[in-house]
Write a protein that holds these residues in place. Sequence first.
Motif, short mmCIF file in Angstrom:
data_model
loop_
_atom_site.label_atom_id
_atom_site.label_comp_id
_atom_site.label_asym_id
_atom_site.label_seq_id
_atom_site.Cartn_x
_atom_site.Cartn_y
_atom_site.Cartn_z
N ARG A 3 -7.03 0.10 2.43
CA ARG A 3 -7.58 0.66 3.76
C ARG A 3 -8.68 -1.09 4.32
O ARG A 3 -8.93 -1.14 4.45
CB ARG A 3 -8.78 1.05 3.71
CG ARG A 3 -8.54 2.84 3.49
CD ARG A 3 -9.52 4.36 3.31
NE ARG A 3 -9.10 5.17 3.05
CZ ARG A 3 -9.28 6.01 2.37
NH1 ARG A 3 -10.46 5.71 1.55
NH2 ARG A 3 -8.57 6.89 1.73
N GLY A 4 -7.50 -2.20 3.84
CA GLY A 4 -8.00 -2.73 4.39
C GLY A 4 -9.36 -3.96 3.35
O GLY A 4 -9.50 -4.75 3.69
N LYS A 5 -8.88 -3.89 1.85
CA LYS A 5 -10.50 -4.19 1.73
C LYS A 5 -9.47 -4.36 0.62
O LYS A 5 -8.95 -3.56 -0.12
CB LYS A 5 -11.47 -3.68 1.01
CG LYS A 5 -12.34 -3.25 2.34
CD LYS A 5 -13.04 -2.32 2.24
CE LYS A 5 -13.83 -2.37 3.20
NZ LYS A 5 -15.56 -1.56 3.47
N LEU A 6 -10.03 -5.48 -0.69
CA LEU A 6 -9.66 -6.05 -1.90
C LEU A 6 -9.98 -4.57 -2.66
O LEU A 6 -11.19 -4.06 -2.95
CB LEU A 6 -10.22 -6.67 -2.78
CG LEU A 6 -9.51 -7.29 -4.36
CD1 LEU A 6 -7.72 -7.45 -4.29
CD2 LEU A 6 -10.29 -8.45 -4.58
#
Length: 92
Positions: A3-6
């Motif tokens: 979801r776009g996060k590390l």
Amino acid sequence: MRRGKLHAVIDFGGLSVGLPDAEHSPLWDLPPEARQAYWDAIGLDDLTWLRARAWAVAVAVSGLSYYQDTFPAFADECLSRLRAVLSAATER
């Protein structure tokens, strides 16, 4: 990434802590005869040899991509090592 996060990081640097694998990885910079002589003289087991080959690939791939523009001479060495590893794929 999730979801776009590390989400997670894999640190391969500690994979063979306590094992001599990385020390043997530069062997693919030598001619095949020298590699074989080294193997015979030091008596490496098959698993150590396989892990050393994997280290040779890992260092070469990361060096090639990272230094291609900033240190082309080293990138060329990395490409040469990859070619040596691939041509020696049937060794031991």
